[in-house]
Design a protein around this motif. Structure first.
Motif: not given
Length: 177
Positions: A64-68, A82-83, A126-127, A151-153
């Motif tokens: 859950g850190q990169c957003g891809a 993460l879900k 993801g973006q 910013s999470g992506n």
């Protein structure tokens, strides 16, 4: 070591190795209803990629850190790695495959191409899903807002300026409509 302790460990290993079964859920993914039986530990990302063969969303960090892996659940962006899929019973899921098609691009897809908002392309699905979620939230009004809310992506290639330009283009189009 006594025989009872050995037997207890053997039984414990067998119980731990036994699958606990599946859970039935209903999801609408990219407009198509799916009745699925999933193992309780299956993430939405793994379900979509491995079971439904929709591989546009990427598994980047798996933390859950990169957003891809960003997808939309009922219009809100989430890190699908993460879900757990079983927690989404009855939800409407949108992946990058549901955002447009080759002959009819989604406005964000067209803006990403127009603004050259990708290089390697790994983070792009993801973006784009995150950008649609940002637009749905209605909070972005400036470049700084877009940068903060996106910013999470992570983009390892560093196309952030072009990504922000593409999102701002679509935000501008929506305001004019």
């Amino acid at each position: 070591m006594d025989q009872t302790a050995t037997l207890d460990r053997t039984i414990a290993r067998k119980v731990a190795a036994r699958p606990i079964g599946t859970v039935s859920i209903h999801l609408t993914i990219n407009g198509t209803p799916h009745d699925l039986a999933v193992e309780p530990w299956t993430t939405l990302l793994d379900l979509v990629r491995e079971t439904l063969a929709l591989t546009g969303s990427k598994k980047g960090c798996d933390h859950g850190q990169c957003g891809a892996c960003t997808m939309l659940v009922d219009g809100k962006r989430i890190n699908s790695c993460l879900k757990l899929a079983v927690t989404l019973d009855g939800s409407e899921i949108t992946t990058i495959e549901g955002m447009g098609s080759a002959d009819r691009l989604h406005p964000l897809q067209a803006a990403f191409i127009e603004r050259d908002a990708f290089q390697c392309g790994y983070c792009t699905p993801g973006q784009i899903c995150s950008a649609q979620g940002l637009i749905n939230e209605g909070q972005a009004r400036s470049r700084d807002d877009v940068r903060e809310l996106m910013s999470g992506n992570i983009c390892r290639c560093g196309a952030y300026t072009n990504i922000a330009d593409a999102v701002l283009d679509v935000l501008g189009q929506e305001k004019q409509a």
